[in-house]
Write an enzyme that holds these catalytic residues in place. Sequence first.
Site, PDB file in Angstrom:
ATOM      1  N   CYS A  43      -3.168   5.495   3.917  1.00 10.26           N
ATOM      2  CA  CYS A  43      -1.921   5.831   3.219  1.00 10.26           C
ATOM      3  C   CYS A  43      -2.245   6.615   1.944  1.00 10.26           C
ATOM      4  O   CYS A  43      -3.298   6.438   1.336  1.00 10.26           O
ATOM      5  CB  CYS A  43      -1.158   4.556   2.856  1.00 10.26           C
ATOM      6  SG  CYS A  43       0.445   4.881   2.072  1.00 10.26           S
ATOM      7  N   ARG A  47      -3.248   3.351  -4.722  1.00  8.27           N
ATOM      8  CA  ARG A  47      -4.030   2.108  -4.862  1.00  8.27           C
ATOM      9  C   ARG A  47      -4.962   1.840  -3.686  1.00  8.27           C
ATOM     10  O   ARG A  47      -5.587   0.780  -3.625  1.00  8.27           O
ATOM     11  CB  ARG A  47      -3.063   0.922  -5.034  1.00  8.27           C
ATOM     12  CG  ARG A  47      -2.171   1.041  -6.264  1.00  8.27           C
ATOM     13  CD  ARG A  47      -0.995   0.094  -6.197  1.00  8.27           C
ATOM     14  NE  ARG A  47      -0.093   0.436  -5.102  1.00  8.27           N
ATOM     15  CZ  ARG A  47       1.009  -0.252  -4.790  1.00  8.27           C
ATOM     16  NH1 ARG A  47       1.325  -1.321  -5.498  1.00  8.27           N
ATOM     17  NH2 ARG A  47       1.781   0.120  -3.788  1.00  8.27           N
TER      18      ARG A  47
HETATM   19 CO    CO Z   1       1.519   2.924   1.747  1.00  6.22          CO
END
Ligand code: CO
Length: 212
Positions: A43, A47
């Site tokens: 993704c 983070r």
């Molecule tokens: Co994500």
Amino acid sequence: MDQAYKKLIDGNKKFASDRKIDDPHYFKNLSLGQTPEYLWIGCSDSRVPANEITNTVSGEIFVHRNIANLVVHTDFNALSVISYAVDVLKVKHIIVCGHYGCGGVRASMSNNSNGFVDNWLRHIKDVYLKHKTELEAIADMDARADRLTELNVVEQVKNLCKTKAVQKAWQEKRLMVHGWVYGLNSGLIKDLDVIHDEITDIEDIFRYSNYE
Ligand code: CO
């Protein structure tokens, strides 16, 4: 004018000098070429940096990231990355890594519009629909989102396995495909144990009989 970007340039200077202190030939060696053994499809979330969370360094992982780690069979960007990684770099493992707390997954469960990104998130709604019964049996919305995150990874792994590049590499017995989910809370990766390494792992209609 915001000057925050300068932090990155300063950080880069420190990075370059630290690496050279550790190993004077570090950049010269890296500049010779790359032979990564892994392709990471993760993704875009800030983070979930592939190298950092796997304690690896430059040169070890070929990376593709997009919102909610999707493998869409008309996405020329992802397909080009997959094809290059498998056919040319000859990576041995492809990892689709989602993460709990994924904003893209969460947004796809809602009826709210989020603008243009809705077109991309539609793919996750399709995953939701496919697993609607299981998902709607989970009352807690955070737990439901966590499960959809896992199911989304499983579906994206399947999409990956439907590509010609992956199937060809399977025939040559040199590639494994994995589905993982990273926990933002724990810093730990959960292996969903959906390893695929042969043609019988996908439905017949998606199997290629030749690889032209
Ligand atoms: Co994500």
